[in-house]
Write an enzyme that holds these catalytic residues in place. Structure first.
Site, short mmCIF file in Angstrom:
data_model
loop_
_atom_site.label_atom_id
_atom_site.label_comp_id
_atom_site.label_asym_id
_atom_site.label_seq_id
_atom_site.Cartn_x
_atom_site.Cartn_y
_atom_site.Cartn_z
N ASN A 67 9.89 4.41 22.76
CA ASN A 67 9.37 4.09 21.44
C ASN A 67 7.90 3.72 21.58
O ASN A 67 7.40 3.54 22.69
CB ASN A 67 10.17 2.92 20.86
CG ASN A 67 10.19 1.75 21.83
OD1 ASN A 67 9.21 1.02 21.95
ND2 ASN A 67 11.28 1.59 22.57
N ASP A 77 16.07 4.64 28.38
CA ASP A 77 15.17 3.54 28.73
C ASP A 77 15.93 2.32 29.24
O ASP A 77 15.43 1.59 30.10
CB ASP A 77 14.36 3.11 27.50
CG ASP A 77 13.16 4.00 27.27
OD1 ASP A 77 12.76 4.72 28.20
OD2 ASP A 77 12.62 3.97 26.15
N HIS A 132 5.34 7.58 30.11
CA HIS A 132 5.81 7.07 28.82
C HIS A 132 5.51 8.09 27.72
O HIS A 132 4.36 8.44 27.48
CB HIS A 132 5.12 5.72 28.51
CG HIS A 132 5.53 5.13 27.20
ND1 HIS A 132 4.66 4.99 26.14
CD2 HIS A 132 6.72 4.66 26.77
CE1 HIS A 132 5.31 4.44 25.12
NE2 HIS A 132 6.56 4.23 25.47
P1 ADP Z 1 15.81 9.54 22.31
O1 ADP Z 1 15.23 8.42 21.55
O2 ADP Z 1 14.75 10.49 22.77
O3 ADP Z 1 16.93 10.19 21.59
P2 ADP Z 1 17.62 8.18 24.16
O4 ADP Z 1 17.16 7.35 25.30
O5 ADP Z 1 18.33 7.50 23.05
O6 ADP Z 1 16.31 8.94 23.68
O7 ADP Z 1 18.56 9.34 24.70
C1 ADP Z 1 18.08 10.38 25.49
C2 ADP Z 1 19.18 10.93 26.37
O8 ADP Z 1 19.41 10.03 27.43
C3 ADP Z 1 20.53 11.18 25.72
O9 ADP Z 1 20.88 12.56 25.87
C4 ADP Z 1 21.51 10.30 26.50
O10 ADP Z 1 22.75 10.96 26.76
C5 ADP Z 1 20.78 10.08 27.80
N1 ADP Z 1 21.11 8.83 28.47
C6 ADP Z 1 21.21 7.59 27.94
N2 ADP Z 1 21.48 6.68 28.89
C7 ADP Z 1 21.55 7.35 30.06
C8 ADP Z 1 21.79 6.98 31.42
N3 ADP Z 1 22.03 5.71 31.77
N4 ADP Z 1 21.79 7.94 32.37
C9 ADP Z 1 21.57 9.24 32.04
N5 ADP Z 1 21.33 9.64 30.78
C10 ADP Z 1 21.32 8.72 29.80
NA NA Z 2 13.27 7.38 22.12
NA NA Z 3 15.25 5.68 24.81
#
Ligand code: ADP
Ligand code: NA
Ligand code: NA
Length: 269
Positions: A67, A77, A132
């Protein structure tokens, strides 16, 4: 240019499967260029650590699909937050962003070697940068709007991937990227994965296409075909490399396959 190895990591099986489907044919020439890991970030680190034993130590960058304020509270994140050391790390990380608003579309490269806190030791497993790349201002809701899938799906994901690769640090061997906008941002996996893989395949055909032709392909992929920006030389180049001008002209990223404008043979070896 020595191509950076791209490590795609996601615990969402649909995401890793779609990446595999979209990259498949193109990557068969050199599977080392793109590695797809299904699992969480922790399990990827374990795997990389094992592979690093007895070999030259590799250096990794990881993209934070975060973000605009640099908080590491959710999604991928959160995995970075947990791995790098929780609240004290987040504080240090945000300080590297000058505690400043970073617009969606901007990239800030955070050098982990600058972290002198021995208890955090973020480079312990060979990580040297976090790239980032905010995909949203705050996670207060999805960015995707089903009535505007190009503008709110294809475009932000392509741009985030393109930007991450464009600003990849030079002194790193591999870049770890999760599904972009597939979590909080709620872009459908199929659109996100297609847009990511298109950007990655353009990156992987570095030197095989003129940068002007890459621009043309991007313009059509994103749905902004504009005749005046399509130089005659590029039409000739299309013919030379096997890009069908008619398919390019009518290309629709929502329904057409990447292969129809980026032939699978176009890939660095
Ligand atoms: P955005 O805001 O870009 O949608 P997110 O961080 O919410 O980003 O999600 C991005 C991707 O990260 C998703 O496809 C989710 O499945 C993946 N993800 C979330 N946590 C983990 C993790 N601990 N390990 C691997 N992939 C993850
Ligand atoms: Na994001
Ligand atoms: Na995120």
């Amino acid at each position: 240019m020595k191509p950076l190895r791209i490590i795609l990591c996601d615990m969402n099986k649909t995401v890793t499967q779609l990446w595999t489907d979209f990259i498949q044919k193109a990557a068969t020439k050199n599977p080392n260029l793109v590695y797809i890991h299904h699992g969480d970030f922790e399990s990827l680190i374990k795997k990389l650590k094992n592979n690093n034993v007895n070999k030259n130590k590799r250096l990794y960058s990881v993209v934070s699909p975060g973000n605009s304020f640099g908080y590491l509270g959710g999604g991928f994140d959160l995995a970075l937050y947990n791995y790098f050391g929780g609240a004290p790390f987040e504080k240090w990380f945000r300080k590297q962003l000058e505690n400043e608003y970073k617009p969606v579309g901007s990239i800030t490269t955070v050098d982990l070697q600058k972290c002198k806190d021995k208890t955090l030791n973020p480079t312990r497993d060979g990580m040297n940068y976090i790239v980032h790349c905010p995909t949203m201002i705050t996670p207060n809701g999805p960015i995707f709007n089903p009535s505007e899938p190009m503008k709110t799906g294809v475009e932000p994901v392509f741009d985030a991937t393109w930007n991450s690769l464009r600003y990849a640090p030079e002194d790193t061997d591999a870049m770890i990227i999760s599904g972009l906008c597939t979590g909080y941002a709620a872009v459908p996996e199929s659109l996100s994965c297609k847009s990511m893989i298109f950007a990655i395949r353009l990156y992987l055909c570095d030197g095989l296409l003129s940068s002007e032709l890459k621009n043309i392909l991007i313009m059509h992929f994103l749905g902004y075909p504009y005749k005046a920006y399509f130089p005659e030389e590029c039409r000739d180049e299309c013919k030379r490399v096997g890009i069908d001008l008619e398919k390019l002209r009518t290309f629709n990223a929502l329904t057409d396959s990447i292969d129809s404008i980026l032939p699978p043979h176009l890939i660095i070896e």
